[in-house]
Every structure is written in C-alpha cells, then in structure tokens.
Design an enzyme around this catalytic site. Structure first.
Site, PDB file in Angstrom:
ATOM      1  CE  LYS A  11      45.792   8.838  25.821  1.00  0.00           C
ATOM      2  NZ  LYS A  11      46.287   9.562  27.000  1.00  0.00           N
TER       3      LYS A  11
ATOM      4  NE  ARG B 279      51.053   5.237  27.568  1.00  0.00           N
ATOM      5  CZ  ARG B 279      49.780   5.349  27.991  1.00  0.00           C
ATOM      6  NH1 ARG B 279      48.792   4.848  27.307  1.00  0.00           N
ATOM      7  NH2 ARG B 279      49.523   5.979  29.090  1.00  0.00           N
TER       8      ARG B 279
ATOM      9  NE  ARG C 186      41.517   9.487  35.041  1.00  0.00           N
ATOM     10  CZ  ARG C 186      42.362   9.317  34.024  1.00  0.00           C
ATOM     11  NH1 ARG C 186      42.097   9.828  32.847  1.00  0.00           N
ATOM     12  NH2 ARG C 186      43.482   8.658  34.205  1.00  0.00           N
TER      13      ARG C 186
ATOM     14  NE  ARG D 138      43.656   4.755  35.529  1.00  0.00           N
ATOM     15  CZ  ARG D 138      44.098   5.175  34.349  1.00  0.00           C
ATOM     16  NH1 ARG D 138      43.226   5.453  33.401  1.00  0.00           N
ATOM     17  NH2 ARG D 138      45.375   5.310  34.115  1.00  0.00           N
TER      18      ARG D 138
ATOM     19  NE  ARG E 194      49.098   7.629  34.667  1.00  0.00           N
ATOM     20  CZ  ARG E 194      47.876   7.927  35.127  1.00  0.00           C
ATOM     21  NH1 ARG E 194      47.651   8.009  36.415  1.00  0.00           N
ATOM     22  NH2 ARG E 194      46.892   8.121  34.281  1.00  0.00           N
TER      23      ARG E 194
END
Ligand code: ADP
Length: 215
Positions: free
Chosen positions: A20, A95, A129, A157, A168
């Site tokens: 996203k 969400r 990532r 992160r 998640r």
C-alpha cells in the site's frame, strides 16, 4: 471526463505488507489526492511522544489496532486541512467497520482499491523490508536492495519482526478483512492481484485508477 466528484476520497485497502505504501505514491500522482497513512501519522505521534503517540505505541508494538476513537479523531482533523478539499487517498484506513462508518459522515468515498496478497508472500516481504529514514523510500533486502550510499542508514520498523507480522495478519483477517464485503456491497470495491513484482502491480493499479477516472 472524471466519473467521480472531485471531492471524493479513495481508499487503498489490503493486508500489512501488500504494498500500500509503495502504490499510494503512484495513485496520488495520478489523481492529485494527497496520501494519508494512519500508520505514518501514528509513527510520527509516537516519535513526538504526544498523548496520541504514547497511547498508540503499545498497540502498535504488539501488532494490535489502535482504538477507533483515536484514529477517527486523527482523520477528522486531517480532513479539515485545506489540501483535503479535493478528497484524500487513505492508506491503512479504515481498518474496522466502525472506522468505515465514521468516515461516511466525514467525506464521500468513490473507490476502494483492494490489493490481494497471500499471507506467505507477506511474511517474506515484511521481514525483508527496510526504510530510508531520510527519504522515506522503502526497500527490500532481496527484491529491491538499497543502493550502496543508502545501505548503511536503512532501518527496520520495530513491528516488522516475524512474530509481530503474524499478529498483524491475524488482526487483519479478523477485524479488517470484513471491510472488503462491506465495500463490495456498496459497489465501489476494485480488486487487484498484488502478489506479483512491484512493477506489475503498479501497472494493474494504474489501469484500474485510469479506468475509473476516464469513466
Ligand atoms: P501495516 O499496513 O504494514 O500494518 P501501518 O503503517 O499501516 O502498517 O500500521 C502500523 C500499525 O499502526 C498497525 O499495526 C496498527 O497498530 C496501527 N494502525 C495504523 N492504522 C490504523 C487504523 N486505521 N486503525 C487502527 N490502528 C491502526
């Protein structure tokens, strides 16, 4: 000719790690709508140690959703800014069903672009990532390695560990995925296969947005 009112907003929907953040830059460029990521807003608040940040931090670190009331207030305030007058591009919001219902009272939504990516692909994407803290550019250690002059400063992160990613994903399937049928019933859901390489997904996203805007 545009097939939506200029003031309408767009939602970019999908599981964590669906791409996203990467695709929203492209959509923002095509539509001119500013990108709004609730995840980025929350991380900024955590960095500033504001009241919102201090409350959100524990949820984020565990891979749980931040309470709806906090998120809805952030969005309500964001929509009051001048650059929101032609609508916004929401990334990572709404969400939950209550967030979607609250949004309806705040701004009209013309399209929900849903990036579909299977869980096993997501785990590999997120754990690899890395972000450049100076530019915000997102890399992947295998698929899009950071260039030599950037590699020493990229960061991971704190919620991108495998354990938190699994939480998640589970949060996504239980609380967020129901929004897909919610928006399908409203006739504004556009599904996109987000499993391929970034360039291919970008082409699919571009085609979908252009189809809607050219009407
Ligand atoms: P991702 O899509 O990869 O999970 P985000 O940056 O969008 O990453 O979100 C990071 C975290 O911020 C989420 O795990 C959640 O704790 C919180 N968050 C972001 N957006 C929302 C939202 N709309 N509602 C509740 N919590 C949110």
């Amino acid at each position: 000719m545009v097939s939506w009112e200029r003031s309408e907003s767009i939602i970019l929907f999908g599981p964590p790690g669906a791409g996203k953040g990467t695709q929203s830059g492209l959509i923002s460029e095509i539509t001119g709508k500013p990108q709004v990521s609730t995840g980025d807003m929350l991380r900024e608040a955590v960095g500033e140690q504001s009241d919102v940040g201090n409350e959100a931090k524990a949820y984020m670190e565990k891979g749980l959703l931040v309470p709806d009331s906090i998120i809805i207030e952030l969005i309500r305030r964001r929509l009051q800014r001048e650059d929101a007058s032609d609508g916004l591009l929401f990334d990572g919001f709404p969400r939950t069903i209550p967030q979607a219902q609250a949004l309806e009272g705040l701004t009209p939504v013309s399209m929900v672009l849903s990036l579909n990516v299977p869980d096993d692909i997501i785990i590999g994407r997120i754990t690899g990532r890395r972000t450049d803290p100076d530019t915000g550019e997102i890399y992947h250690i295998a698929h899009r390695p950071p260039p030599d002059d950037v590699v020493d400063r990229v960061i991971q992160r704190t919620d991108d560990t495998e354990e938190t990613v699994r939480q998640r994903l589970s949060t996504f399937h239980s609380q967020t995925a129901p929004l897909e049928s919610y928006y399908r019933e409203k006739g504004i859901l556009v599904e996109i296969d987000g499993a391929g390489p970034m360039g291919e997904v970008s082409t699919l996203v571009r085609d979908a947005v252009n189809r809607r805007t050219e009407g």
